[in-house]
Scaffold this motif. Structure first.
Motif, PDB file in Angstrom:
ATOM      1  N   ARG A 428     -13.651 -13.721   5.309  1.00 27.72           N
ATOM      2  CA  ARG A 428     -14.047 -14.969   5.949  1.00 27.72           C
ATOM      3  C   ARG A 428     -12.832 -15.563   6.652  1.00 27.72           C
ATOM      4  N   PRO A 429     -13.029 -16.183   7.793  1.00 32.84           N
ATOM      5  CA  PRO A 429     -11.882 -16.784   8.483  1.00 32.84           C
ATOM      6  C   PRO A 429     -11.156 -17.788   7.595  1.00 32.84           C
ATOM      7  N   THR A 430      -9.834 -17.793   7.710  1.00 34.39           N
ATOM      8  CA  THR A 430      -9.046 -18.795   6.990  1.00 34.39           C
ATOM      9  C   THR A 430      -9.368 -20.184   7.518  1.00 34.39           C
ATOM     10  N   SER A 431      -9.553 -20.263   8.822  1.00 28.68           N
ATOM     11  CA  SER A 431      -9.994 -21.507   9.453  1.00 28.68           C
ATOM     12  C   SER A 431     -10.734 -21.152  10.738  1.00 28.68           C
ATOM     13  N   GLY A 432     -11.429 -22.122  11.308  1.00 34.72           N
ATOM     14  CA  GLY A 432     -12.215 -21.869  12.503  1.00 34.72           C
ATOM     15  C   GLY A 432     -13.610 -21.388  12.160  1.00 34.72           C
ATOM     16  N   THR A 433     -14.400 -21.073  13.185  1.00 30.35           N
ATOM     17  CA  THR A 433     -15.803 -20.717  13.004  1.00 30.35           C
ATOM     18  C   THR A 433     -16.132 -19.435  13.744  1.00 30.35           C
ATOM     19  N   LEU A 434     -16.864 -18.560  13.077  1.00 35.12           N
ATOM     20  CA  LEU A 434     -17.382 -17.337  13.683  1.00 35.12           C
ATOM     21  C   LEU A 434     -18.908 -17.415  13.626  1.00 35.12           C
ATOM     22  N   ARG A 435     -19.550 -17.277  14.787  1.00 30.39           N
ATOM     23  CA  ARG A 435     -21.012 -17.357  14.844  1.00 30.39           C
ATOM     24  C   ARG A 435     -21.579 -16.038  15.362  1.00 30.39           C
ATOM     25  N   VAL A 436     -22.741 -15.674  14.825  1.00 32.06           N
ATOM     26  CA  VAL A 436     -23.514 -14.533  15.306  1.00 32.06           C
ATOM     27  C   VAL A 436     -24.902 -15.043  15.629  1.00 32.06           C
ATOM     28  N   ALA A 437     -25.339 -14.805  16.864  1.00 29.75           N
ATOM     29  CA  ALA A 437     -26.638 -15.292  17.347  1.00 29.75           C
ATOM     30  C   ALA A 437     -26.764 -16.797  17.150  1.00 29.75           C
ATOM     31  N   GLY A 438     -25.651 -17.502  17.233  1.00 24.75           N
ATOM     32  CA  GLY A 438     -25.660 -18.948  17.140  1.00 24.75           C
ATOM     33  C   GLY A 438     -25.510 -19.499  15.744  1.00 24.75           C
ATOM     34  N   TYR A 439     -25.524 -18.642  14.708  1.00 22.91           N
ATOM     35  CA  TYR A 439     -25.422 -19.107  13.330  1.00 22.91           C
ATOM     36  C   TYR A 439     -24.013 -18.835  12.789  1.00 22.91           C
ATOM     37  N   ASP A 440     -23.484 -19.831  12.109  1.00 21.83           N
ATOM     38  CA  ASP A 440     -22.200 -19.668  11.441  1.00 21.83           C
ATOM     39  C   ASP A 440     -22.354 -18.584  10.371  1.00 21.83           C
ATOM     40  N   VAL A 441     -21.453 -17.580  10.389  1.00 22.54           N
ATOM     41  CA  VAL A 441     -21.587 -16.479   9.427  1.00 22.54           C
ATOM     42  C   VAL A 441     -21.467 -16.968   7.990  1.00 22.54           C
ATOM     43  N   ALA A 442     -20.856 -18.144   7.792  1.00 21.34           N
ATOM     44  CA  ALA A 442     -20.764 -18.692   6.445  1.00 21.34           C
ATOM     45  C   ALA A 442     -22.133 -19.088   5.910  1.00 21.34           C
ATOM     46  N   ASP A 443     -23.111 -19.280   6.812  1.00 24.47           N
ATOM     47  CA  ASP A 443     -24.448 -19.693   6.409  1.00 24.47           C
ATOM     48  C   ASP A 443     -25.456 -18.545   6.417  1.00 24.47           C
ATOM     49  N   VAL A 444     -25.019 -17.373   6.840  1.00 26.18           N
ATOM     50  CA  VAL A 444     -25.934 -16.239   6.972  1.00 26.18           C
ATOM     51  C   VAL A 444     -25.744 -15.311   5.767  1.00 26.18           C
ATOM     52  N   PRO A 445     -26.804 -14.992   5.034  1.00 22.95           N
ATOM     53  CA  PRO A 445     -26.675 -14.020   3.935  1.00 22.95           C
ATOM     54  C   PRO A 445     -26.050 -12.733   4.442  1.00 22.95           C
ATOM     55  N   LEU A 446     -25.186 -12.146   3.624  1.00 22.28           N
ATOM     56  CA  LEU A 446     -24.433 -10.982   4.081  1.00 22.28           C
ATOM     57  C   LEU A 446     -25.332  -9.825   4.491  1.00 22.28           C
ATOM     58  N   ASP A 447     -26.419  -9.575   3.731  1.00 20.12           N
ATOM     59  CA  ASP A 447     -27.278  -8.458   4.109  1.00 20.12           C
ATOM     60  C   ASP A 447     -27.940  -8.706   5.463  1.00 20.12           C
ATOM     61  N   LEU A 448     -28.311  -9.966   5.735  1.00 24.41           N
ATOM     62  CA  LEU A 448     -28.903 -10.299   7.036  1.00 24.41           C
ATOM     63  C   LEU A 448     -27.859 -10.190   8.139  1.00 24.41           C
ATOM     64  N   LEU A 449     -26.639 -10.658   7.861  1.00 29.20           N
ATOM     65  CA  LEU A 449     -25.561 -10.578   8.853  1.00 29.20           C
ATOM     66  C   LEU A 449     -25.282  -9.125   9.220  1.00 29.20           C
ATOM     67  N   ARG A 450     -25.205  -8.262   8.226  1.00 27.05           N
ATOM     68  CA  ARG A 450     -24.829  -6.872   8.485  1.00 27.05           C
ATOM     69  C   ARG A 450     -25.959  -6.083   9.128  1.00 27.05           C
ATOM     70  N   ARG A 451     -27.202  -6.572   8.987  1.00 29.13           N
ATOM     71  CA  ARG A 451     -28.295  -5.925   9.718  1.00 29.13           C
ATOM     72  C   ARG A 451     -28.208  -6.200  11.209  1.00 29.13           C
ATOM     73  N   GLN A 452     -27.422  -7.217  11.585  1.00 25.48           N
ATOM     74  CA  GLN A 452     -27.269  -7.542  13.001  1.00 25.48           C
ATOM     75  C   GLN A 452     -26.298  -6.622  13.717  1.00 25.48           C
ATOM     76  N   VAL A 453     -25.468  -5.917  12.944  1.00 24.72           N
ATOM     77  CA  VAL A 453     -24.337  -5.198  13.533  1.00 24.72           C
ATOM     78  C   VAL A 453     -24.385  -3.726  13.139  1.00 24.72           C
ATOM     79  N   ALA A 454     -24.278  -2.851  14.122  1.00 29.54           N
ATOM     80  CA  ALA A 454     -24.099  -1.423  13.877  1.00 29.54           C
ATOM     81  C   ALA A 454     -22.682  -1.053  14.302  1.00 29.54           C
ATOM     82  N   VAL A 455     -22.043  -0.226  13.522  1.00 31.47           N
ATOM     83  CA  VAL A 455     -20.652   0.131  13.795  1.00 31.47           C
ATOM     84  C   VAL A 455     -20.508   1.649  13.849  1.00 31.47           C
TER      85      VAL A 455
END
Length: 630
Positions: A428-455
């Motif tokens: 998690r960021p030490t400070s600042g905000t990271l958003r995916v599809a407009g949602y702060d990743v701190a508020d997105v369940p990890l399994d849902l967040l990782r379903r958004q991203v393929a690596v």
């Protein structure tokens, strides 16, 4: 014993086995205790015959007493074996439960935990800790618990014949345990030292076996053997001190026992000689004392295995006590440690997603995929440090719009891969905000967040098994047709079809039977099957030869269609067609622009292009030093 109690509490689902073992132990103990009474009756009957005082049909009496002995022995042995069966199955089920929960716990731990661990040590800890704990409980169920019940019964029966004998027997146990407790603290410290060396040796062993080609190519076999042997040599030194101390104390304990049982036998023999006890009474009490003596003399082994189990279970619970990643709902439920409602993800309060500032809003519950937004990835003043005070990223801000292809460029160690780790929620960021599809990743369940991203990583990281299984790893319910389609689009179907077993071909550990280009195309197909809206290409072609790169790049071009793509490349040619390049210098955003704009800006990208175009050997070395290839 608190650790053992925690193990039993954690495996309370096995209560039918515990109950069955207790019932079997009670029956076996009762049957065993019948034997001394039958021998007493037989002895008194025979003595009466010898003395000429016997009455009735003596032959019939002694035959029935022999039958009683047979029945008691058969009941005891049958029930003990059934109890042993229950104990064995209980231990196997306990191993299954504890191992599964350990694995589930590891899967739910944050990436930072694994950064500080050696893989082999984690595996060794699992094997050692659970083996010692389940081994102790199995032995306790099959052997020690019935014996302890026998001792209690012996004390009660002995007291009805001679209270001095009962007192001496009763004194034996607390004093013996007390003397043992004196050695326990030092023993466990030494055992922990041994366990540490065994875990480190196991960790190194796993590393060497996993990279045996590197070891052999550097002719480091002897060095690795010396390191491995040295770990176990230290355990031998520790064992000498540990065993010397333990056995000196054990000799003292056994000396105390010998004195106590000497006193018991004196009371028995003198009492019988004086007529206080009949010969039958003496035989009965000798049998009872022998029953009590067996578990006392085995107490050293019991305590030894108990200490090992306690030491092992401490390591197990140390891992189980590690704080889990902020939300792993399925895994935490599996380990019976699901957090309460107030310990999950931060509560959502807020406005519409995608707001650059102000209150936040969590995504709707029960969804499989976040709704696409105009901006798929946004960083707003993100700072991050692996170690406190050493920032890898500093006040990083940029936006990746839906469908855009963005390349991250920096010198080696500039923070590109760290950004990917933040995007996947590994940190998690030490400070600042990271958003995916407009949602702060701190508020997105990890399994849902990782379903958004393929690596697609630089190292394909395939699993042992078949090609089909590896492609379907991106989505386990993928049909055969979908798997073939993904392989075809990834330019993998051709070489897969050439194998005799086709998609059922086993590829070995980490895909060792495949070439680098083949493994990477399987990884591309795996990402295609996942069908995530955000794609990250983390140096996906940097380790390939030119021919393999062209084939993999063709698959990547297919994969990037209609996706938001973030590219980390070590070959500048792979990012020449992106929409935007973001350069990082010393962990900060240095420039943002199209390839054409940055090519003439005089920044990092233009400098790298100049080095690439140069025919100077010095410039080529400089380019490689910065982490790029021509």
């Amino acid at each position: 014993m608190r650790s053992i109690a925690l193990i039993l509490r954690a495996t309370r689902v096995l209560w039918p086995f515990y109950l069955g073992i207790i019932v079997c132990s009670l029956i076996a103990t009762a049957a065993t205790l019948v034997i001394p009474f039958v021998l007493k009756a037989a002895t008194d009957t025979v003595v009466d015959v010898v003395q000429g005082t016997a009455v009735g049909n003596v032959i019939t009496t002694v035959v029935w007493l022999a039958v009683a002995l047979l029945v008691a022995d058969m009941v005891s042995s049958t029930v003990q074996n059934f109890g042993g069966y229950l104990g064995d199955v209980m231990a196997a089920r306990m191993r299954q439960i504890l191992s599964t929960r350990y694995f589930a716990k590891l899967l739910g731990l944050p990436q930072r935990y694994f950064d500080n661990q050696v893989t082999g040590s984690i595996i060794s800890r699992l094997t050692r800790s659970i083996s010692e704990t389940t081994g102790f409980l199995n032995n306790f169920a099959n052997n020690f618990f019935p014996m302890l019940l026998t001792v209690v019964a012996v004390l009660v029966i002995s007291a009805s014949y001679s209270w001095p004998i009962a007192v001496l027997l009763a004194v034996v146990f607390p004093i013996y345990v007390g003397l043992t407790a004196m050695t326990s603290k030092k023993w466990q410290v030494l055992e922990a030292e041994k366990n540490e060396q065994v875990d480190l040796a196991g960790g190194r062993f796993a590393e060497v076996v996993g990279q045996i080609n590197v070891v052999k190519s550097f002719t480091s076999e002897r060095r690795e053997l010396n390191i491995f042997a040295g770990r176990f040599a230290r355990t031998v030194v520790t064992t000498r001190d540990q065993s010397r101390y333990w056995h000196l104390m054990d000799a003292a304990r056994r000396g105390f026992l010998n004195v106590v049982f000497f006193g018991i036998y004196v009371i028995l023999f003198v009492g019988t000689a004086k007529g206080t006890f009949s010969v039958g009474d003496m035989v009965l009490l000798i049998q009872l004392v022998a029953m009590a003596k067996a578990p006392v003399t085995m107490m050293s082994y019991l305590i030894d295995t108990t200490q090992r189990a306690i030491a092992g279970s401490k390591d197990y619970f140390a891992v189980m006590a590690e704080p889990a990643d902020r939300d792993e709902p399925l895994l935490l439920a599996e380990t019976d440690t699901a957090p309460s409602a107030d310990t999950g993800a931060p509560a959502a309060t807020a406005t519409a997603p995608g707001a650059a500032s102000g209150a936040r809003q969590a995504p709707p519950s029960g969804i499989d995929r976040l709704p696409d937004g105009a901006a798929m990835v946004e960083l707003d003043g993100v700072t991050f440090a692996y170690d406190e005070g050493v920032d890898v990223l500093r006040d990083v801000s940029f936006t990746v719009r839906k469908g855009e292809r963005v390349a991250l460029v920096s010198e080696s160690g500039g923070g590109k891969t760290t950004l990917v780790s933040l995007l996947l929620g590994f940190y998690r960021p030490t400070s600042g905000t990271l958003r995916v599809a407009g949602y702060d990743v701190a508020d997105v369940p990890l399994d849902l967040l990782r379903r958004q991203v393929a690596v697609v990583f630089q190292e394909a990281s395939l699993f042992s098994g078949t090609i089909r299984e590896n492609i379907a790893y991106g989505r386990e319910d993928a049909s055969d047709a979908e798997i073939v389609e993904a392989a075809t689009r990834a330019h993998a179907h051709g070489f897969v079809s050439a194998f005799g077993a086709g998609y059922e071909t086993t590829i070995g550990e980490r895909g060792l039977k495949l070439s680098g280009g083949q493994k990477q195309r399987i990884a591309v197909a795996r990402a295609m099957i996942k069908d995530a809206p955000v794609l990250v290409l983390d140096e996906a072609t940097s380790a390939l030869d030119t021919k393999s790169e062209r084939l993999v790049q063709a698959g990547l071009d297919e994969l990037m269609i209609d996706r938001t793509t973030i590219i980390i490349a070590h070959r500048l040619s792979t990012i020449s067609s992106v929409d935007t390049i973001i350069t990082l210098r010393d962990g900060r955003v240095d420039e943002v622009g199209s390839p054409a704009e940055l090519a003439v800006s005089g920044g990092i990208y233009s400098e790298l292009l100049a080095l690439q175009a140069s025919s100077s050997l010095k410039d080529r070395k400089r380019l490689r030093k910065l982490g790029f290839m021509a």
